[in-house]
Design a protein around this motif. Structure first.
Motif, short mmCIF file in Angstrom:
data_model
loop_
_atom_site.label_atom_id
_atom_site.label_comp_id
_atom_site.label_asym_id
_atom_site.label_seq_id
_atom_site.Cartn_x
_atom_site.Cartn_y
_atom_site.Cartn_z
N ASN A 72 0.60 -1.23 -0.12
CA ASN A 72 -0.11 0.24 0.36
C ASN A 72 1.09 1.20 0.13
O ASN A 72 0.22 2.34 -0.14
N ILE A 73 2.32 1.20 0.08
CA ILE A 73 3.19 2.01 0.13
C ILE A 73 3.48 3.24 -1.25
O ILE A 73 3.13 4.21 -0.90
N ILE A 74 3.16 2.30 -1.64
CA ILE A 74 3.72 2.89 -3.04
C ILE A 74 2.27 4.20 -4.08
O ILE A 74 2.52 4.73 -4.15
N PRO A 75 1.20 2.47 -3.90
CA PRO A 75 0.11 3.62 -4.34
C PRO A 75 -0.19 4.50 -3.80
O PRO A 75 -1.35 6.12 -4.57
N ALA A 76 -0.10 4.54 -2.38
CA ALA A 76 -0.87 6.15 -1.60
C ALA A 76 -0.04 6.93 -1.30
O ALA A 76 -0.31 8.53 -1.29
N LEU A 77 1.70 7.01 -1.69
CA LEU A 77 2.34 8.47 -1.55
C LEU A 77 1.46 8.29 -3.09
O LEU A 77 2.12 10.70 -3.15
N ALA A 78 1.69 7.69 -4.39
CA ALA A 78 1.66 8.53 -5.53
C ALA A 78 0.32 9.12 -5.65
O ALA A 78 0.18 10.07 -6.27
N THR A 79 -1.00 8.59 -5.19
CA THR A 79 -2.18 9.03 -4.47
C THR A 79 -1.82 10.23 -3.74
O THR A 79 -2.78 11.52 -4.53
N THR A 80 -1.18 10.67 -2.82
CA THR A 80 -1.13 11.92 -2.35
C THR A 80 -0.39 13.23 -2.68
O THR A 80 -0.85 14.39 -2.96
N ILE A 170 -6.81 10.91 2.56
CA ILE A 170 -7.60 9.55 2.02
C ILE A 170 -7.13 8.29 3.29
O ILE A 170 -7.98 7.62 2.41
N ALA A 171 -7.59 8.44 3.99
CA ALA A 171 -7.36 7.75 4.69
C ALA A 171 -8.84 6.93 5.47
O ALA A 171 -9.14 6.23 5.51
N LYS A 172 -9.95 8.22 5.38
CA LYS A 172 -10.97 8.51 5.60
C LYS A 172 -12.07 7.83 4.84
O LYS A 172 -12.85 7.29 5.29
N PRO A 173 -12.15 8.41 3.72
CA PRO A 173 -11.50 9.93 3.17
C PRO A 173 -11.93 10.42 3.17
O PRO A 173 -13.46 10.88 2.78
N THR A 174 -11.15 12.14 3.63
CA THR A 174 -12.47 13.04 3.54
C THR A 174 -11.64 14.69 2.50
O THR A 174 -10.25 14.54 2.23
#
Length: 302
Positions: A72-80, A170-174
């Protein structure tokens, strides 16, 4: 136990020492979270477990937990990063559009009447003095936006209403937006300042003396200089630096504080900003806006 751990560490050190001088070839491999036989996940899990022990975190990680986190690290970083870059780009487009809009307003005003904004008065004078200088370059040379008084019904908060502060999780997401608030205004001797204000003195950092700066602040703002600093270094304080010669230039005082090497960055900028505190007529301590002085590049060249 600690004894078993020490024995294991000693065995690992012995194995590493035995590898010295041997003809071992190494190859670069890509991290693979799915193939447990490669040992990549096992290494990450072991290192994470060691870190937990160092910080007294009582937990046990499994290979499956590590696989979930590593995946999940790479997709979350790229999305943020993509979201933040997009939001910032939207605000930059607004700034670019505002520059074009104010340039057009300046062009139309130049054929009708003199601009009413003090900011545009500066541009107006530049354009009048040099017919070869375009209105666009005169505007951009000031490198800031200003409210344009188009009519008595114009909205003074129009610029603030255009821009947005963004909040994302993006964890909630809001995803939320808010209109920026105007910078708080501080009044010093009936003169208003905010976070972005600067006290600009038409002299150079190398020629302005400390006593001249004191007199300037006393005459213009009716305050008494208390401390003067460059960055994090205090170069003058009225309660400790009694040996400072007030007839010396600010540059000389900074030189005695071994700040000359740190001043080279200002050579490239062409100006320097000083931070100062002072006392008003009621003996209350106040934080002054940044004091901006021109930096004479020829001093460093000589």
């Amino acid at each position: 136990s600690s004894t078993n751990s020490s024995n294991i560490i000693e065995q690992l050190i012995s194995k590493i020492e035995s590898l010295r001088g041997s003809n071992i070839s190494y190859i670069v491999v890509e991290f693979d979270k799915d193939d447990l036989s490669l040992g990549h996940i096992g290494l990450v899990r072991s290192l994470a477990q060691l870190r937990c022990q160092v910080y007294s975190i009582s937990t046990y990680l499994t290979d499956l937990q590590v696989q979930k986190i590593a995946g999940n690290i790479i997709p979350a970083l790229a999305t943020t990063t993509a979201i933040v870059a997009g939001l910032v780009s939207l605000e930059i487009i607004k700034i670019a559009g505002e520059i074009v809009r104010q340039r057009k307003l300046l062009t139309s005003q130049s054929t009708v009447n003199k601009p009413t904004s003090s900011f545009f008065n500066k541009i107006w004078n530049k354009v009048k003095k040099s017919t070869s200088q375009s209105i666009e370059s005169a505007f951009l040379s000031n490198n800031k936006l200003d409210h344009v008084v188009e009519s008595s019904k114009s909205n003074p908060n129009r610029l603030l209403d255009r821009f947005r502060n963004s909040f994302i999780n993006i964890a909630k997401p809001t995803l939320a937006f808010a209109i920026p608030v105007d910078a708080p205004v501080t009044s010093i001797s009936n003169k208003n300042f905010n976070l972005w204000s600067k006290i600009e003195i038409s002299t150079t950092f190398q020629s302005l003396t400390l006593i001249e700066l004191m007199n300037y602040l006393r005459d213009q703002l009716d305050v008494t200089l208390e401390t003067l600093s460059i960055g994090d270094v205090v170069i003058y304080a009225d309660f400790i630096n009694q040996d400072v010669n007030i007839d010396d230039t600010i540059y000389q005082i900074a030189s005695s504080n071994d700040l000359i090497d740190d001043l080279t960055i200002w050579n490239h900028r062409g100006f320097i900003e000083l931070e100062a505190t002072a006392k008003d007529s009621k003996d209350s301590e106040i934080q002054l806006p940044a004091i901006k002085l021109q930096y004479d590049r020829s001093t460093d060249e000589n």
